[in-house]
Design an enzyme around this catalytic site. Structure first.
Site, PDB file in Angstrom:
ATOM      1  N   LEU A   1      -8.717  -9.364 -11.497  1.00 20.09           N
ATOM      2  CA  LEU A   1      -9.424  -8.659 -12.561  1.00 20.09           C
ATOM      3  C   LEU A   1     -10.671  -8.004 -11.978  1.00 20.09           C
ATOM      4  CD1 LEU A   1      -9.339 -11.075 -15.632  1.00 20.09           C
ATOM      5  CD2 LEU A   1      -8.306  -8.816 -15.486  1.00 20.09           C
TER       6      LEU A   1
ATOM      7  N   GLY B   1       0.766  -1.250   0.000  1.00 23.64           N
ATOM      8  CA  GLY B   1       0.000   0.000   0.000  1.00 23.64           C
ATOM      9  C   GLY B   1       0.788   1.287   0.000  1.00 23.64           C
TER      10      GLY B   1
ATOM     11  N   LEU C   1      -4.497  -6.828  -7.733  1.00 22.59           N
ATOM     12  CA  LEU C   1      -4.159  -7.926  -8.639  1.00 22.59           C
ATOM     13  C   LEU C   1      -5.343  -8.602  -9.330  1.00 22.59           C
ATOM     14  CD1 LEU C   1      -1.162  -9.495  -6.703  1.00 22.59           C
ATOM     15  CD2 LEU C   1      -1.173  -7.729  -8.465  1.00 22.59           C
TER      16      LEU C   1
ATOM     17  N   GLU D   1       6.170   6.213  -9.759  1.00 23.21           N
ATOM     18  CA  GLU D   1       4.801   6.111  -9.239  1.00 23.21           C
ATOM     19  C   GLU D   1       4.587   7.086  -8.085  1.00 23.21           C
ATOM     20  OE1 GLU D   1       3.838   2.080  -8.222  1.00 23.21           O
ATOM     21  OE2 GLU D   1       4.147   1.344 -10.261  1.00 23.21           O
TER      22      GLU D   1
ATOM     23  N   HIS E   1       0.231   0.647 -13.864  1.00 24.44           N
ATOM     24  CA  HIS E   1       0.957  -0.575 -14.243  1.00 24.44           C
ATOM     25  C   HIS E   1       2.451  -0.266 -14.260  1.00 24.44           C
ATOM     26  CE1 HIS E   1       1.416  -4.536 -16.034  1.00 24.44           C
ATOM     27  NE2 HIS E   1       2.327  -3.999 -16.822  1.00 24.44           N
TER      28      HIS E   1
ATOM     29  N   ASP F   1      -5.046  -4.867 -18.669  1.00 21.86           N
ATOM     30  CA  ASP F   1      -3.997  -3.934 -19.101  1.00 21.86           C
ATOM     31  C   ASP F   1      -4.175  -3.402 -20.518  1.00 21.86           C
ATOM     32  OD1 ASP F   1      -2.724  -4.191 -16.637  1.00 21.86           O
ATOM     33  OD2 ASP F   1      -1.432  -5.816 -17.322  1.00 21.86           O
TER      34      ASP F   1
END
Length: 194
Positions: free
Chosen positions: A89, A14, A87, A176, A106, A147
């Site tokens: 879908l 996190g 993670l 990020e 991503h 993705d």
């Protein structure tokens, strides 16, 4: 709309989640209202609770339970979803309920190193194995295909031949930390005319 409530979906430690919560903590327009994890032991939940953000655990059966998930998101008046190291879908009913209102980060320059099995260290090891001279991060809209959603932003960083997969991961993670909250803020501004 006076305030946009976002939910952050996470699976791991996190760091991005905490970064987003801290980034928007002083905002009058954006509120990190909920953190959802598919794993009850995700450290992201501890980080969120420490920062006063509501949390929920939704393992796969609950994540795929439309009545449960929609009720949870309505309860917190969620308008937008950010995947920050999530993670599983995302079920199609959520994508339908939040059209162009779910974004994902991503850890590679999509379309390279995306798709099934391409997450976390698997991505960085693949980048290393391919001898890439650069890597980066991609923020994209979430669609039913993993993705494959429209790219919103990409940021790049140079790699050296001596970089290990861990070095590559660290370089990408710094991108990020620097850019992900800003990209989310920009998308929210455009989506909700903030």
């Amino acid at each position: 709309m006076e305030r946009v409530n976002i939910a952050i979906f996470v699976s791991g430690s996190g760091t991005n989640c905490e970064n987003l919560i801290r980034y928007f903590s002083g905002s009058e327009r954006v509120n990190c209202a909920l953190v959802v994890s598919n794993k009850p032991d995700a450290y992201a939940l501890v980080r969120a609770e420490a920062l006063g953000v509501a949390t929920a655990v939704a393992p796969k059966p609950l994540l795929n339970d439309e009545a449960y998930m929609m009720s949870l998101l309505r309860q917190h008046d969620i308008h937008f979803i950010v995947l920050a190291g999530f993670l599983p879908l995302v079920p199609n009913f959520l994508i339908d309920a939040f059209p162009r209102r779910i974004v994902n980060v991503h850890p590679a320059l999509l379309p390279k190193y995306g798709g099934k099995g391409m997450w976390g260290h698997h991505v960085h090891e693949a980048v290393k194995a391919a001898g890439e001279t650069e890597t980066g991060m991609t923020v994209h809209y979430v669609t039913p295909v993993c993705d494959a959603g429209e790219v919103i932003a990409q940021y790049r960083v140079a790699l050296s031949p001596t970089d290990t997969a861990e070095d590559i991961a660290e370089k990408e993670h710094q991108l990020e930390m620097q850019y992900f909250p800003k990209v989310v803020e920009q998308v929210l501004r455009e989506t909700f005319s903030l």
